[in-house]
Design a protein around this motif. Sequence first.
Motif, PDB file in Angstrom:
ATOM      1  N   ARG A 268      47.301  18.217  44.323  1.00  0.00           N
ATOM      2  CA  ARG A 268      46.694  18.299  42.986  1.00  0.00           C
ATOM      3  C   ARG A 268      47.592  19.100  42.037  1.00  0.00           C
ATOM      4  O   ARG A 268      47.710  18.771  40.859  1.00  0.00           O
ATOM      5  N   PHE A 269      48.205  20.126  42.571  1.00  0.00           N
ATOM      6  CA  PHE A 269      49.104  20.931  41.763  1.00  0.00           C
ATOM      7  C   PHE A 269      50.278  20.069  41.279  1.00  0.00           C
ATOM      8  O   PHE A 269      50.623  20.060  40.087  1.00  0.00           O
ATOM      9  N   LEU A 270      50.882  19.312  42.195  1.00  0.00           N
ATOM     10  CA  LEU A 270      52.007  18.435  41.828  1.00  0.00           C
ATOM     11  C   LEU A 270      51.549  17.385  40.813  1.00  0.00           C
ATOM     12  O   LEU A 270      52.251  17.081  39.844  1.00  0.00           O
ATOM     13  N   ALA A 271      50.337  16.824  41.061  1.00  0.00           N
ATOM     14  CA  ALA A 271      49.814  15.790  40.153  1.00  0.00           C
ATOM     15  C   ALA A 271      49.654  16.372  38.757  1.00  0.00           C
ATOM     16  O   ALA A 271      49.932  15.706  37.757  1.00  0.00           O
ATOM     17  N   PHE A 272      49.223  17.625  38.696  1.00  0.00           N
ATOM     18  CA  PHE A 272      49.042  18.246  37.398  1.00  0.00           C
ATOM     19  C   PHE A 272      50.391  18.396  36.686  1.00  0.00           C
ATOM     20  O   PHE A 272      50.510  18.120  35.485  1.00  0.00           O
ATOM     21  N   ALA A 273      51.424  18.799  37.453  1.00  0.00           N
ATOM     22  CA  ALA A 273      52.764  18.941  36.867  1.00  0.00           C
ATOM     23  C   ALA A 273      53.239  17.608  36.294  1.00  0.00           C
ATOM     24  O   ALA A 273      53.768  17.523  35.177  1.00  0.00           O
ATOM     25  N   VAL A 274      53.020  16.541  37.064  1.00  0.00           N
ATOM     26  CA  VAL A 274      53.423  15.195  36.621  1.00  0.00           C
ATOM     27  C   VAL A 274      52.685  14.828  35.338  1.00  0.00           C
ATOM     28  O   VAL A 274      53.273  14.339  34.365  1.00  0.00           O
ATOM     29  N   PHE A 275      51.368  15.075  35.363  1.00  0.00           N
ATOM     30  CA  PHE A 275      50.557  14.762  34.182  1.00  0.00           C
ATOM     31  C   PHE A 275      51.086  15.509  32.961  1.00  0.00           C
ATOM     32  O   PHE A 275      51.224  14.947  31.878  1.00  0.00           O
ATOM     33  N   LEU A 276      51.423  16.799  33.181  1.00  0.00           N
ATOM     34  CA  LEU A 276      51.877  17.635  32.076  1.00  0.00           C
ATOM     35  C   LEU A 276      53.168  17.078  31.470  1.00  0.00           C
ATOM     36  O   LEU A 276      53.295  16.976  30.245  1.00  0.00           O
ATOM     37  N   ILE A 277      54.112  16.701  32.334  1.00  0.00           N
ATOM     38  CA  ILE A 277      55.376  16.163  31.827  1.00  0.00           C
ATOM     39  C   ILE A 277      55.117  14.889  31.024  1.00  0.00           C
ATOM     40  O   ILE A 277      55.634  14.690  29.923  1.00  0.00           O
ATOM     41  N   GLY A 278      54.254  14.010  31.588  1.00  0.00           N
ATOM     42  CA  GLY A 278      53.909  12.766  30.886  1.00  0.00           C
ATOM     43  C   GLY A 278      53.234  13.070  29.563  1.00  0.00           C
ATOM     44  O   GLY A 278      53.596  12.517  28.519  1.00  0.00           O
ATOM     45  N   PHE A 279      52.287  13.993  29.602  1.00  0.00           N
ATOM     46  CA  PHE A 279      51.495  14.290  28.415  1.00  0.00           C
ATOM     47  C   PHE A 279      52.367  14.899  27.306  1.00  0.00           C
ATOM     48  O   PHE A 279      52.295  14.498  26.145  1.00  0.00           O
ATOM     49  N   LEU A 280      53.240  15.838  27.681  1.00  0.00           N
ATOM     50  CA  LEU A 280      54.099  16.473  26.671  1.00  0.00           C
ATOM     51  C   LEU A 280      55.040  15.450  26.048  1.00  0.00           C
ATOM     52  O   LEU A 280      55.315  15.497  24.851  1.00  0.00           O
ATOM     53  N   THR A 281      55.513  14.508  26.876  1.00  0.00           N
ATOM     54  CA  THR A 281      56.376  13.457  26.319  1.00  0.00           C
ATOM     55  C   THR A 281      55.599  12.606  25.316  1.00  0.00           C
ATOM     56  O   THR A 281      56.109  12.246  24.253  1.00  0.00           O
ATOM     57  N   LEU A 282      54.334  12.306  25.642  1.00  0.00           N
ATOM     58  CA  LEU A 282      53.509  11.539  24.699  1.00  0.00           C
ATOM     59  C   LEU A 282      53.339  12.318  23.396  1.00  0.00           C
ATOM     60  O   LEU A 282      53.400  11.744  22.306  1.00  0.00           O
TER      61      LEU A 282
END
Length: 559
Positions: free
Chosen positions: A78-92
């Motif tokens: 879940r921690f890794l998934a959150f990191a991935v989400f964050l990178i995607g979200f910041l790029t958006l």
Amino acid sequence: MRWVSRFRVFSEFISILIVFIGFLVLLGWAFDISIFLGPGPGFSTAKSNIGLTFILIGVSLWLLQTRRLNKNNKHMARFLAFAVFLIGFLTLVEYMFNVNIGIDQMLFKEAAGALNTVSPNRMAFTAAFNLCMAGIAIFLMDVKVSGHYRPSNFFAILGFFVSLLALIGYLFGVSLLYMIPQFTAIAIYAAVLFVLLFLALIFARPDSGFMAIGSSKSLVGVLARSMVPAIIFIPIIIGFIGRSGYRVGFYDQSFSYALIALLSIISLILVLWIVIIPLNKAVIKQRKAEVELVKYQDQLEEQIEERTKELQRSNDDLKQFAYVASHDLREPLRMITNFLQLLERRYKDQLDQDANEFIYYAVDGAKRLDKMIKDLLEYSRVTNKKMELQDVDLRDVVHQVQSNLSLLIAENSAQITYDPLPRIAGDKNQMTILLQNLISNSIKYRREQTPQIHISAEKSDYGCVFSVKDNGIGIDPQHLEGIFTIFNRLHPKEEYEGTGIGLAIAQRIVHQHGGEIWAESEPGEGTTFYFTLPCQLNRYSKSLLFSKYSAIGIKIGKE
Ligand code: ADP
């Protein structure tokens, strides 16, 4: 291997593949190996953040595989998934507000002006969106709504179709599908890997949600497993073939459309055909089995009916025999007794001591035989006579028994007490016989001290449970089961008179009322008899008893 395991293996394999490709992309950036970033100069490159996030997603998907699922792995994933989400979200966010937060080049710098790239090393809008979807899907992996529905699947399916669209765009040369104008294009490597990733996310939990259908052994499962991939991939493959032929110059554009339509129809029908034939066979087999089953059930029912009739007949014969035999046997027996007694009275003085003793034993034997036959007659009457179910007040029954046994009670100075007793649904006459047998036994098998007998009752799930407790000689627990067997006695006749039929009659009566009878005892401590009866004549007991006894013609009515 079962389909559930196949899907799991696929999911795990893809998780490893994704980590591997992620590393290759980073290597490509570190050592400038262009083939690791894209197939050639005409294609946009996989950005370094994509390499990083693929490694993170791959690891978290690997951790979430069912067989290594535990609390730690779940938290880590879940921690890794959150990191991935964050990178995607910041790029958006960068795209939407047209800003540069500085995350694009946090690993590697890209020279300005790269193909289809809006800002150096910024991943595509579609890729960023997909990372968000993947992050959420992993985060919600084991969340279930209303029993078995998995919200995670919703995000995975959304990501799957967005990625598939980009892939179709590449296959058909429609740039709009893989690149939103003014935004970076998604790399073809990334598009392919995203398609696989989202499938792997869905396949990671193949035993619930809609995947339960996809992995089931049923016909629906077979249909789903063959038709869903065919419907998704056949149009893409055929479209690609049709378009390629046109581009090479085999035919013109209109012909390519016609060809695509025709090939799509033919191949979908073919797939359907391949699926339908075994499916049809299975359905036919199932129907045959059903027909067989119904036939077998009918036969069985017939057999049961026949056996029941046979049993009923032999049962009736037996009852009749017992009744006639015991009735008719008493007549000659009475004659023997009478004449023996006559002999004794008239010739007493003429015979010697021995002869008188012989006559005494003969009369005694004949009397006991008579009592036995009388009891047997009673036993056969209990089953022969039609039971009349009424609303019976057990207090009345106890009073009746007390009056019937008044002599015995007085002789022994027996004390009979009882708690408030409920009404039950039963045959009053039989209830009297039942209690009379139990109470007379309690007095007969007494000790020195005054016989004390207590009757109580309580309601339970099985109806009303009654107990008749005495302070008599008791019974060795190992003999408790046998006492209800007809003719079974624990004492020689010299000690206690009896025929061994009383408790058999009691058991019959209780069984006829749909109840059970048993006893608890310790030698020298007294005995308690328990029996269950239907409480009152309510609708339930009526229907219960009716179904049980209507077959043998018992009348059910109110007093
Ligand atoms: P019987 O005619 O011998 O009394 P029953 O069928 O009534 O026949 O009882 C079977 C046997 O169970 C009896 O012989 C006796 O040994 C035992 N028994 C029955 N009731 C009691 C009791 N209340 N206390 C002790 N023993 C009992």
